[in-house]
Design a protein around this motif. Structure first.
Motif, PDB file in Angstrom:
ATOM      1  N   THR A 193     -40.765   7.099  -6.670  1.00 13.95           N
ATOM      2  CA  THR A 193     -39.921   6.105  -5.834  1.00 13.95           C
ATOM      3  C   THR A 193     -38.584   5.944  -6.206  1.00 13.95           C
ATOM      4  O   THR A 193     -38.264   6.225  -7.460  1.00 13.95           O
ATOM      5  N   VAL A 194     -37.858   5.522  -5.211  1.00 14.77           N
ATOM      6  CA  VAL A 194     -36.355   5.352  -5.794  1.00 14.77           C
ATOM      7  C   VAL A 194     -36.050   4.607  -6.779  1.00 14.77           C
ATOM      8  O   VAL A 194     -35.344   4.687  -7.574  1.00 14.77           O
ATOM      9  N   ARG A 195     -36.835   3.380  -7.003  1.00 16.55           N
ATOM     10  CA  ARG A 195     -36.484   2.361  -8.125  1.00 16.55           C
ATOM     11  C   ARG A 195     -37.430   2.747  -9.189  1.00 16.55           C
ATOM     12  O   ARG A 195     -37.336   2.139 -10.386  1.00 16.55           O
ATOM     13  N   GLY A 196     -38.306   3.944  -9.248  1.00 21.87           N
ATOM     14  CA  GLY A 196     -39.020   4.251 -10.530  1.00 21.87           C
ATOM     15  C   GLY A 196     -40.235   3.657 -10.781  1.00 21.87           C
ATOM     16  O   GLY A 196     -40.950   4.158 -11.853  1.00 21.87           O
ATOM     17  N   GLU A 197     -40.547   2.908  -9.902  1.00 22.71           N
ATOM     18  CA  GLU A 197     -41.898   2.128 -10.356  1.00 22.71           C
ATOM     19  C   GLU A 197     -43.217   2.944 -10.064  1.00 22.71           C
ATOM     20  O   GLU A 197     -44.217   2.483 -10.318  1.00 22.71           O
ATOM     21  N   GLY A 198     -43.163   4.015  -9.048  1.00 19.51           N
ATOM     22  CA  GLY A 198     -44.348   4.622  -8.971  1.00 19.51           C
ATOM     23  C   GLY A 198     -43.932   6.341  -8.934  1.00 19.51           C
ATOM     24  O   GLY A 198     -42.672   6.466  -8.720  1.00 19.51           O
ATOM     25  N   PRO A 231     -45.520  18.018   8.454  1.00 23.63           N
ATOM     26  CA  PRO A 231     -46.861  17.983   8.783  1.00 23.63           C
ATOM     27  C   PRO A 231     -47.513  19.020   7.714  1.00 23.63           C
ATOM     28  O   PRO A 231     -46.985  20.168   7.346  1.00 23.63           O
ATOM     29  N   GLY A 232     -48.488  18.741   7.199  1.00 18.38           N
ATOM     30  CA  GLY A 232     -49.280  19.635   6.287  1.00 18.38           C
ATOM     31  C   GLY A 232     -49.101  19.338   4.656  1.00 18.38           C
ATOM     32  O   GLY A 232     -49.770  19.866   4.064  1.00 18.38           O
ATOM     33  N   LEU A 233     -48.144  18.249   4.482  1.00 23.30           N
ATOM     34  CA  LEU A 233     -48.096  17.847   3.223  1.00 23.30           C
ATOM     35  C   LEU A 233     -48.511  16.206   3.201  1.00 23.30           C
ATOM     36  O   LEU A 233     -48.216  15.543   4.247  1.00 23.30           O
ATOM     37  N   VAL A 234     -49.046  15.800   1.967  1.00 24.78           N
ATOM     38  CA  VAL A 234     -49.080  14.288   1.669  1.00 24.78           C
ATOM     39  C   VAL A 234     -48.729  14.267   0.294  1.00 24.78           C
ATOM     40  O   VAL A 234     -48.311  14.985  -0.445  1.00 24.78           O
ATOM     41  N   ALA A 235     -48.271  12.838   0.001  1.00 30.02           N
ATOM     42  CA  ALA A 235     -47.826  12.505  -1.303  1.00 30.02           C
ATOM     43  C   ALA A 235     -48.804  11.652  -1.813  1.00 30.02           C
ATOM     44  O   ALA A 235     -49.274  10.489  -1.041  1.00 30.02           O
ATOM     45  N   LYS A 236     -49.172  11.667  -3.078  1.00 29.99           N
ATOM     46  CA  LYS A 236     -50.042  10.781  -3.930  1.00 29.99           C
ATOM     47  C   LYS A 236     -49.301  10.069  -4.900  1.00 29.99           C
ATOM     48  O   LYS A 236     -48.520  10.631  -5.593  1.00 29.99           O
ATOM     49  N   LEU A 237     -49.270   8.940  -4.621  1.00 28.68           N
ATOM     50  CA  LEU A 237     -48.463   7.718  -5.739  1.00 28.68           C
ATOM     51  C   LEU A 237     -49.569   7.044  -6.530  1.00 28.68           C
ATOM     52  O   LEU A 237     -50.409   6.473  -5.975  1.00 28.68           O
TER      53      LEU A 237
END
Length: 371
Positions: free
Chosen positions: A86-91, A34-40
């Motif tokens: 992302t794990v596959r590196g696309e983002g 909580p308190g964190l978000v991720a922008k992709l």
């Protein structure tokens, strides 16, 4: 299903629900944090360039100029904390503070229904505090060598007291170790004249200052965009940017556009604020090399309007606050015409600046004047 991200230090971060989306990126809550978000940014056009931009911003968080911005000055910034992919590196993207627990998007100050739902008790003093805080924050950003570039309601946040925050720092323009990281996004209706005329033009401080003036007008005039309106010269309405290009603005030429009634009166704004808006939206602000008034000028003028004795509370409806320069209540006028911007209810969560309540009510035979 929880999606996973990797950071450069090898840690895994799980993504929960999507909480936002813009022109370039998607924002997710971070699972169990909580308190964190991720922008992709999915599939960025230049993955290496986008990754380097994020890495530079993360590192600059510890540098003196950025540290001053983040040290609790004029506002809050959702600065990139850690680069992720992302794990596959696309983002590619980053982790940042979640502004939602304490803030709302700025456009929720625009309309009565949104104010009542998301910012209950907010009054016009709240709006004035918000634009004063925004001007101070933009001035501080400029002073430390950054440009916002794509200033718009979607990346400005406000709380119930009128404090502000900025998100989407990854779209800012800055120079790091001799490398210029340009800001290219632009939003219709929130683009400076020179960038409307030439979409390839890079933003400048002047461009930020112009859009700041647009937001000041829109917040204080309860959502009314300064370049909204049907052209009165027989031209079709095409867009806000087309009206900007042709100088169609009620504040600088009231006969250039036709707007629906009822409207907030132009003299709802203090005279010093009207003067700066006209300087921004008139020919000088739209075409002069000196550009519109600066964020620092806006900070000074708006701050002065929050000073002792500059605001008055309506003796009939305590929720109604207006400039002391106006001897009658504009919100009562609008309510009398069926347009309730600040309906009766609890006064805002924070006390307004020193407010006078000794002004006379507007005489009934004056209704409709100065609109």
């Amino acid at each position: 299903m929880v999606l996973n991200l990797l950071s450069a230090d090898g840690r895994r971060w799980g993504l929960a629900e999507q909480v936002g989306q813009g022109g370039e990126g998607v924002v997710f809550a971070v699972a169990d944090r909580p308190g964190l978000v991720a922008k992709l940014v999915p599939n960025p056009a230049d993955p290496a360039g986008h990754r380097e931009r994020i890495e530079r911003l993360v590192r600059r968080r510890r540098e003196p100029r950025t540290a001053r911005l983040l040290s609790g000055g004029p506002g809050t910034l959702a600065w990139p904390l850690l680069g992720v992919r992302t794990v596959r590196g696309e983002g590619h993207g980053y982790l940042m503070a979640d502004l939602r627990p304490h803030h709302q998007p700025l456009d929720r100050l625009f309309h009565a229904a949104d104010r009542e739902r998301y910012l209950p008790g907010a009054d016009w003093a709240t709006a004035l505090r918000a634009v004063a805080a925004l001007a101070a924050l933009v001035a501080a950003v400029h002073a430390e060598g950054y440009l916002v570039g794509d200033l718009k309601p979607g990346n400005v946040w406000v709380d119930g007291r009128g404090a502000v925050a900025l998100s989407d720092v990854d779209s800012w323009q800055f120079t790091d170790r001799g490398v210029l990281f340009e800001s290219r996004p632009r939003t219709p209706g929130y683009t400076a004249p020179e960038r409307v005329a030439d979409p390839s033009a890079a933003p400048t401080r002047s461009a930020d200052d112009f859009v700041l003036a647009v937001l000041v007008h829109q917040v204080l005039m309860v959502g009314l965009h300064p370049f909204l309106g049907l052209p009165t010269d027989g031209s079709p309405y095409l867009s806000l940017d087309d009206n900007l290009r042709h100088g169609r603005c009620r504040l600088t030429d009231r006969r250039s556009v036709r707007l629906p009634e009822p409207l907030p009166p132009a003299d709802l704004l203090p005279s010093a604020v009207r003067a700066l808006l006209r300087a921004a939206f008139g020919e000088a602000g739209r075409g002069s090399p000196t550009g519109p008034p600066t964020a620092a000028e806006w900070s000074r003028v708006l701050g002065a309007e929050l000073g002792p004795g500059r605001l008055r509370r309506c003796p009939t409806e305590p929720r109604h606050v207006h400039t002391v320069e106006r001897s009658w209540c504009p919100w009562c006028d609008l309510a009398g015409r069926g347009h309730h911007e600040y309906p009766a209810g609890a006064v805002g969560p924070a006390p307004a600046p020193t407010i006078r309540a000794d002004g006379p009510a507007r005489p009934s035979h004056d209704r409709g004047r100065n609109r």
